[in-house]
Design a protein around this motif. Structure first.
Motif, PDB file in Angstrom:
ATOM      1  N   VAL A  65       0.866  -1.176   0.000  1.00  0.00           N
ATOM      2  CA  VAL A  65       0.000   0.000   0.000  1.00  0.00           C
ATOM      3  C   VAL A  65       0.903   1.227   0.000  1.00  0.00           C
ATOM      4  O   VAL A  65       1.858   1.301   0.782  1.00  0.00           O
ATOM      5  CB  VAL A  65      -0.943   0.015   1.222  1.00  0.00           C
ATOM      6  N   THR A  66       0.594   2.168  -0.876  1.00  0.00           N
ATOM      7  CA  THR A  66       1.375   3.405  -0.941  1.00  0.00           C
ATOM      8  C   THR A  66       1.192   4.192   0.352  1.00  0.00           C
ATOM      9  O   THR A  66       0.183   4.027   1.051  1.00  0.00           O
ATOM     10  CB  THR A  66       0.943   4.277  -2.129  1.00  0.00           C
ATOM     11  N   PRO A  67       2.136   5.065   0.681  1.00  0.00           N
ATOM     12  CA  PRO A  67       1.980   5.874   1.896  1.00  0.00           C
ATOM     13  C   PRO A  67       0.653   6.642   1.945  1.00  0.00           C
ATOM     14  O   PRO A  67       0.033   6.736   3.009  1.00  0.00           O
ATOM     15  CB  PRO A  67       3.184   6.820   1.849  1.00  0.00           C
ATOM     16  N   THR A  68       0.181   7.143   0.813  1.00  0.00           N
ATOM     17  CA  THR A  68      -1.080   7.897   0.810  1.00  0.00           C
ATOM     18  C   THR A  68      -2.289   7.005   1.043  1.00  0.00           C
ATOM     19  O   THR A  68      -3.335   7.489   1.474  1.00  0.00           O
ATOM     20  CB  THR A  68      -1.278   8.659  -0.521  1.00  0.00           C
ATOM     21  N   GLY A  69      -2.165   5.708   0.807  1.00  0.00           N
ATOM     22  CA  GLY A  69      -3.279   4.787   0.996  1.00  0.00           C
ATOM     23  C   GLY A  69      -3.291   4.098   2.344  1.00  0.00           C
ATOM     24  O   GLY A  69      -4.268   3.416   2.688  1.00  0.00           O
ATOM     25  N   ARG A  70      -2.247   4.263   3.119  1.00  0.00           N
ATOM     26  CA  ARG A  70      -2.143   3.543   4.391  1.00  0.00           C
ATOM     27  C   ARG A  70      -3.140   4.060   5.419  1.00  0.00           C
ATOM     28  O   ARG A  70      -3.445   5.239   5.479  1.00  0.00           O
ATOM     29  CB  ARG A  70      -0.714   3.626   4.923  1.00  0.00           C
ATOM     30  N   GLY A  71      -3.641   3.129   6.217  1.00  0.00           N
ATOM     31  CA  GLY A  71      -4.579   3.474   7.270  1.00  0.00           C
ATOM     32  C   GLY A  71      -6.016   3.590   6.806  1.00  0.00           C
ATOM     33  O   GLY A  71      -6.892   3.964   7.586  1.00  0.00           O
ATOM     34  N   ALA A  72      -6.275   3.255   5.548  1.00  0.00           N
ATOM     35  CA  ALA A  72      -7.631   3.389   4.992  1.00  0.00           C
ATOM     36  C   ALA A  72      -8.262   2.049   4.653  1.00  0.00           C
ATOM     37  O   ALA A  72      -9.256   2.000   3.940  1.00  0.00           O
ATOM     38  CB  ALA A  72      -7.586   4.285   3.751  1.00  0.00           C
ATOM     39  N   GLY A  73      -7.680   0.959   5.130  1.00  0.00           N
ATOM     40  CA  GLY A  73      -8.248  -0.363   4.864  1.00  0.00           C
ATOM     41  C   GLY A  73      -7.894  -0.934   3.506  1.00  0.00           C
ATOM     42  O   GLY A  73      -8.501  -1.915   3.070  1.00  0.00           O
ATOM     43  N   VAL A  74      -6.904  -0.360   2.828  1.00  0.00           N
ATOM     44  CA  VAL A  74      -6.536  -0.815   1.488  1.00  0.00           C
ATOM     45  C   VAL A  74      -5.990  -2.239   1.531  1.00  0.00           C
ATOM     46  O   VAL A  74      -6.397  -3.093   0.736  1.00  0.00           O
ATOM     47  CB  VAL A  74      -5.535   0.155   0.826  1.00  0.00           C
ATOM     48  N   ALA A  75      -5.064  -2.522   2.443  1.00  0.00           N
ATOM     49  CA  ALA A  75      -4.478  -3.867   2.509  1.00  0.00           C
ATOM     50  C   ALA A  75      -5.552  -4.908   2.820  1.00  0.00           C
ATOM     51  O   ALA A  75      -5.551  -5.996   2.243  1.00  0.00           O
ATOM     52  CB  ALA A  75      -3.358  -3.917   3.545  1.00  0.00           C
ATOM     53  N   THR A  76      -6.471  -4.568   3.710  1.00  0.00           N
ATOM     54  CA  THR A  76      -7.563  -5.486   4.033  1.00  0.00           C
ATOM     55  C   THR A  76      -8.418  -5.755   2.801  1.00  0.00           C
ATOM     56  O   THR A  76      -8.779  -6.904   2.520  1.00  0.00           O
ATOM     57  CB  THR A  76      -8.418  -4.915   5.176  1.00  0.00           C
ATOM     58  N   ALA A  77      -8.726  -4.706   2.043  1.00  0.00           N
ATOM     59  CA  ALA A  77      -9.537  -4.871   0.827  1.00  0.00           C
ATOM     60  C   ALA A  77      -8.805  -5.730  -0.198  1.00  0.00           C
ATOM     61  O   ALA A  77      -9.426  -6.585  -0.851  1.00  0.00           O
ATOM     62  CB  ALA A  77      -9.891  -3.508   0.239  1.00  0.00           C
ATOM     63  N   VAL A  78      -7.501  -5.541  -0.342  1.00  0.00           N
ATOM     64  CA  VAL A  78      -6.717  -6.360  -1.277  1.00  0.00           C
ATOM     65  C   VAL A  78      -6.725  -7.810  -0.816  1.00  0.00           C
ATOM     66  O   VAL A  78      -6.948  -8.725  -1.617  1.00  0.00           O
ATOM     67  CB  VAL A  78      -5.277  -5.814  -1.417  1.00  0.00           C
ATOM     68  N   MET A  79      -6.507  -8.043   0.470  1.00  0.00           N
ATOM     69  CA  MET A  79      -6.499  -9.418   0.983  1.00  0.00           C
ATOM     70  C   MET A  79      -7.858 -10.086   0.805  1.00  0.00           C
ATOM     71  O   MET A  79      -7.913 -11.256   0.416  1.00  0.00           O
ATOM     72  CB  MET A  79      -6.079  -9.438   2.458  1.00  0.00           C
ATOM     73  N   GLU A  80      -8.944  -9.378   1.060  1.00  0.00           N
ATOM     74  CA  GLU A  80     -10.274  -9.957   0.851  1.00  0.00           C
ATOM     75  C   GLU A  80     -10.458 -10.361  -0.605  1.00  0.00           C
ATOM     76  O   GLU A  80     -10.979 -11.440  -0.902  1.00  0.00           O
ATOM     77  CB  GLU A  80     -11.356  -8.959   1.269  1.00  0.00           C
ATOM     78  N   HIS A  81     -10.023  -9.519  -1.511  1.00  0.00           N
ATOM     79  CA  HIS A  81     -10.125  -9.802  -2.943  1.00  0.00           C
ATOM     80  C   HIS A  81      -9.317 -11.050  -3.303  1.00  0.00           C
ATOM     81  O   HIS A  81      -9.809 -11.936  -4.007  1.00  0.00           O
ATOM     82  CB  HIS A  81      -9.634  -8.587  -3.728  1.00  0.00           C
ATOM     83  N   LEU A  82      -8.077 -11.125  -2.814  1.00  0.00           N
ATOM     84  CA  LEU A  82      -7.214 -12.263  -3.129  1.00  0.00           C
ATOM     85  C   LEU A  82      -7.753 -13.556  -2.521  1.00  0.00           C
ATOM     86  O   LEU A  82      -7.701 -14.614  -3.163  1.00  0.00           O
ATOM     87  CB  LEU A  82      -5.786 -11.995  -2.653  1.00  0.00           C
TER      88      LEU A  82
END
Length: 163
Positions: free
Chosen positions: A93-110
């Motif tokens: 996750v890019t620094p601007t995307g951190r803390g917004a649930g991006v990694a969780t959304a990517v993991m759910e997708h995968l």
């Protein structure tokens, strides 16, 4: 921040930019006590259905995160049954995307993609220095397992059953 995760070809320009940023950051922050970071990118072809997928998270049309899933050799699960394994790679996750649930959304997708592709187990490796990543994986039901590869950058290996 509204996040949309899409499966994309792993050779898109925004994927290259995200993976370059990921590898640059890992190299710059790799624990010196563990030696030199081994800079290695998984070939895009390994993230092609039916043996894999690549996902990019977009916020307001800007790529802010990514991750891939690829088929690896079968293993054996905790009950002794054959484990059809898919491995998560390059979650970033890019620094601007951190803390917004991006990694969780990517993991759910995968994880959904892995289930759709027939996985019985999703595995990943990481480095214990990535404290937030390890905590996220454990909160998603991943449990530490014995090493399943020889990744020189990894200090922890995880598996989550797919039901």
């Amino acid at each position: 921040m509204s996040v949309e995760v899409r499966t994309v070809p792993a050779d898109l320009p925004e994927v290259d930019a995200l993976l370059d940023a990921y590898l640059d950051e890992r190299e710059a922050t790799f624990p010196a006590a563990q030696g030199a970071y081994s800079r290695k990118r998984t070939p895009a072809a390994e993230f092609t259905p039916p043996t894999g997928v690549f996902a990019v998270a977009y916020a307001d049309g800007v790529a802010v995160g990514c991750g891939g899933l690829r088929r690896i050799a079968d293993g054996v699960d905790e009950s002794g049954a054959t484990d059809v394994r898919f491995e998560v790679k390059h979650v970033f996750v890019t620094p601007t995307g951190r803390g917004a649930g991006v990694a969780t959304a990517v993991m759910e997708h995968l994880e959904r993609a892995g289930a759709d592709l027939g996985a019985t187990g999703i595995v990943l490796d990481t480095n214990d220095s990535l404290v937030a990543a390890g905590a996220m994986y454990r909160s998603r039901g991943y449990r530490r397992v014995n090493p399943f590869n020889a990744n020189p950058n990894a200090t922890a290996w995880y598996r989550k059953p797919v039901r």
